[in-house]
Write a protein that holds these residues in place. Structure first.
Motif, PDB file in Angstrom:
ATOM      1  N   ALA A  98      44.960  36.266  32.292  1.00 49.57           N
ATOM      2  CA  ALA A  98      45.447  36.965  31.097  1.00 49.57           C
ATOM      3  C   ALA A  98      46.292  36.036  30.236  1.00 49.57           C
ATOM      4  CB  ALA A  98      46.252  38.194  31.515  1.00 49.57           C
ATOM      5  N   ARG A  99      47.179  35.297  30.860  1.00 44.27           N
ATOM      6  CA  ARG A  99      48.047  34.385  30.099  1.00 44.27           C
ATOM      7  C   ARG A  99      47.231  33.301  29.405  1.00 44.27           C
ATOM      8  NH1 ARG A  99      52.548  34.498  34.843  1.00 44.27           N
ATOM      9  NH2 ARG A  99      53.994  35.975  33.852  1.00 44.27           N
TER      10      ARG A  99
ATOM     11  N   GLY B 273      38.459  26.034  29.709  1.00 40.52           N
ATOM     12  CA  GLY B 273      38.084  27.139  30.567  1.00 40.52           C
ATOM     13  C   GLY B 273      39.189  28.170  30.752  1.00 40.52           C
ATOM     14  N   GLU B 274      38.960  29.100  31.670  1.00 41.03           N
ATOM     15  CA  GLU B 274      39.846  30.255  31.851  1.00 41.03           C
ATOM     16  C   GLU B 274      40.813  30.104  33.010  1.00 41.03           C
ATOM     17  OE1 GLU B 274      37.258  33.601  32.203  1.00 41.03           O
ATOM     18  OE2 GLU B 274      36.537  33.462  30.136  1.00 41.03           O
TER      19      GLU B 274
ATOM     20  N   GLU C 267      47.820  36.704  42.055  1.00 43.67           N
ATOM     21  CA  GLU C 267      48.183  36.637  40.641  1.00 43.67           C
ATOM     22  C   GLU C 267      47.121  35.960  39.781  1.00 43.67           C
ATOM     23  OE1 GLU C 267      52.081  35.073  40.107  1.00 43.67           O
ATOM     24  OE2 GLU C 267      53.042  36.838  40.984  1.00 43.67           O
ATOM     25  N   GLN C 268      45.908  35.827  40.294  1.00 41.28           N
ATOM     26  CA  GLN C 268      44.879  35.112  39.554  1.00 41.28           C
ATOM     27  C   GLN C 268      44.542  35.794  38.231  1.00 41.28           C
ATOM     28  OE1 GLN C 268      41.344  34.241  41.798  1.00 41.28           O
ATOM     29  NE2 GLN C 268      40.627  32.735  40.310  1.00 41.28           N
TER      30      GLN C 268
ATOM     31  N   PHE D 255      37.718  42.447  38.303  1.00 42.10           N
ATOM     32  CA  PHE D 255      37.464  41.003  38.324  1.00 42.10           C
ATOM     33  C   PHE D 255      37.836  40.444  39.692  1.00 42.10           C
ATOM     34  CE2 PHE D 255      38.516  41.876  33.800  1.00 42.10           C
ATOM     35  CZ  PHE D 255      37.320  41.484  33.229  1.00 42.10           C
ATOM     36  N   LYS D 256      36.885  39.752  40.306  1.00 43.58           N
ATOM     37  CA  LYS D 256      37.154  39.162  41.612  1.00 43.58           C
ATOM     38  C   LYS D 256      38.329  38.184  41.512  1.00 43.58           C
ATOM     39  CE  LYS D 256      32.283  39.211  43.047  1.00 43.58           C
ATOM     40  NZ  LYS D 256      31.126  38.351  43.382  1.00 43.58           N
TER      41      LYS D 256
END
Length: 363
Positions: free
Chosen positions: A330-331, A253-254, A324-325, A318-319
């Motif tokens: 992104a990382r 997942g992300e 830093e979510q 993006f919610k």
């Protein structure tokens, strides 16, 4: 209960008593509830995000055209389902609240939504469902669908926005993202250049075919619907296929704590393609086939760029529940790009074998 949500439901279903509203799904753009009536009816009530969809009438017009076309085009023996868009007694399919936001009501489809897939059989099901979706939309009668999100999935435009407005906002602790984007800057133009040369296929596409937008049966074995059709519009098949591969082949997942664990699963990659080619192989040009692995790599890079840009801009798209979510997201995408790059030669071979109907032997 949310007063605006109640007002929207009362406008669209004035003769039914609403007894509960429960948040539904984990979408990052729109707000969604499961609406339950006194008679036991279930609906999906949604508030479209006006910051993302400035002209919701176009979204609704596309949605109604696409769902109607899918319903009349599906084979009689197919188990795939299409949700219904409900209208008020006056024939209006949306309600605008006092803040200018658009609300709509959809039929509720009972099933299982997965955030990540668990096996190759689920990956193959998703590929087959996306192939069916593309196959049916390829026959959508004119005129073309409205472009509800101009520039969506145009990676060079995201790069230009980042470089002209956001790059200088980068803080030292996020310099790794800035450097990652810079090192791959030339790659960002690959699909748009192929589009301009007419080498790859353009038709109505979903726009966001991630794992969470495929509705599975309760036993998690069969895809029974494809959800979230707000981004359906003319586009590149490779954007859809690449985004589907990006999501399916990242089974963690992300939101992964340890980026060293991010791996692009080549067995899931093969399974998605096998399912897709079983339905929609005829839609792809030679250029599409050549760029399949690149499409997954570039859409991951694009999403990472969008997450990073949104982080720099204050998380307006993006919610995010913590500061830093979106940087973390992104990382994760950039780690997925690295995994793709490390397997690139083998992935291109897998794609070629799947296109030719040959099984690929994994080592």
């Amino acid at each position: 209960m949310n007063a605006l949500a109640c007002g929207a439901f009362a406008f669209l279903r004035p003769n039914e008593e609403l007894v509960s509203l429960v948040p539904l799904g984990s979408g990052r753009v729109n707000d969604t509830w499961l609406a339950v009536t006194a008679a036991g009816g279930k609906y999906v009530l949604q508030r479209l995000n006006p910051a993302v969809f400035p002209d919701p009438s176009l979204v609704q017009a596309n949605l109604c055209r696409v769902t109607e076309h899918l319903r009349i085009s599906l084979p009689a023996d197919n188990s795939f389902k299409v949700f219904e868009v409900f209208s008020s007694p006056a024939g209006l399919n949306s309600w605008t609240d006092s803040n200018g936001a658009c609300w709509r009501l959809l039929s509720y489809l009972d099933g299982s939504v997965l955030e990540v897939i668990e096996n190759a059989e689920q990956a193959r099901e998703i590929g087959t469902a996306l192939g069916l979706f593309h196959q049916l939309l390829a026959a959508l009668p004119p005129p073309p669908l409205a472009d509800t999100l101009p520039g969506f999935h145009n990676t060079p435009l995201y790069l230009a926005e980042y470089e002209t407005r956001l790059m200088d906002l980068c803080q030292p602790e996020a310099a790794d993202c800035r450097d990652f984007i810079h090192q791959r800057r030339a790659d960002i133009f690959l699909l748009e250049q192929a589009r301009r040369r007419g080498e790859i296929s353009v038709q109505p596409v979903h726009g966001d075919p991630k794992v969470g937008n495929f509705l599975f049966s309760h036993d998690r074995r069969q895809v029974i619907s494809l959800l979230d059709l707000d981004t359906v519009k003319p586009g590149l098949i490779l954007h859809d296929l690449g985004d589907c591969l990006r999501s399916c082949c990242n089974p963690l997942g992300e939101e992964i704590e340890n980026l060293d664990q991010v791996v692009f699963r080549k067995d899931f990659f093969a399974a998605v393609l096998e399912g897709y080619f079983s339905r929609a192989a005829a839609l792809l040009k030679p250029g599409d086939l050549r760029l399949i692995a690149d499409s997954a790599r570039l859409i991951s890079l694009e999403l990472g760029l969008r997450f990073y840009s949104d982080y720099l801009a204050g998380s307006r798209y993006f919610k995010a529940v913590r500061q830093e979510q979106n940087l973390f997201r992104a990382r994760t995408q950039f780690a997925l790009v690295r995994s793709l790059e490390n397997q690139y030669t083998e992935l291109t071979m897998i794609a070629a074998n799947c296109a030719a109907g040959r099984p690929f032997q994994f080592t």
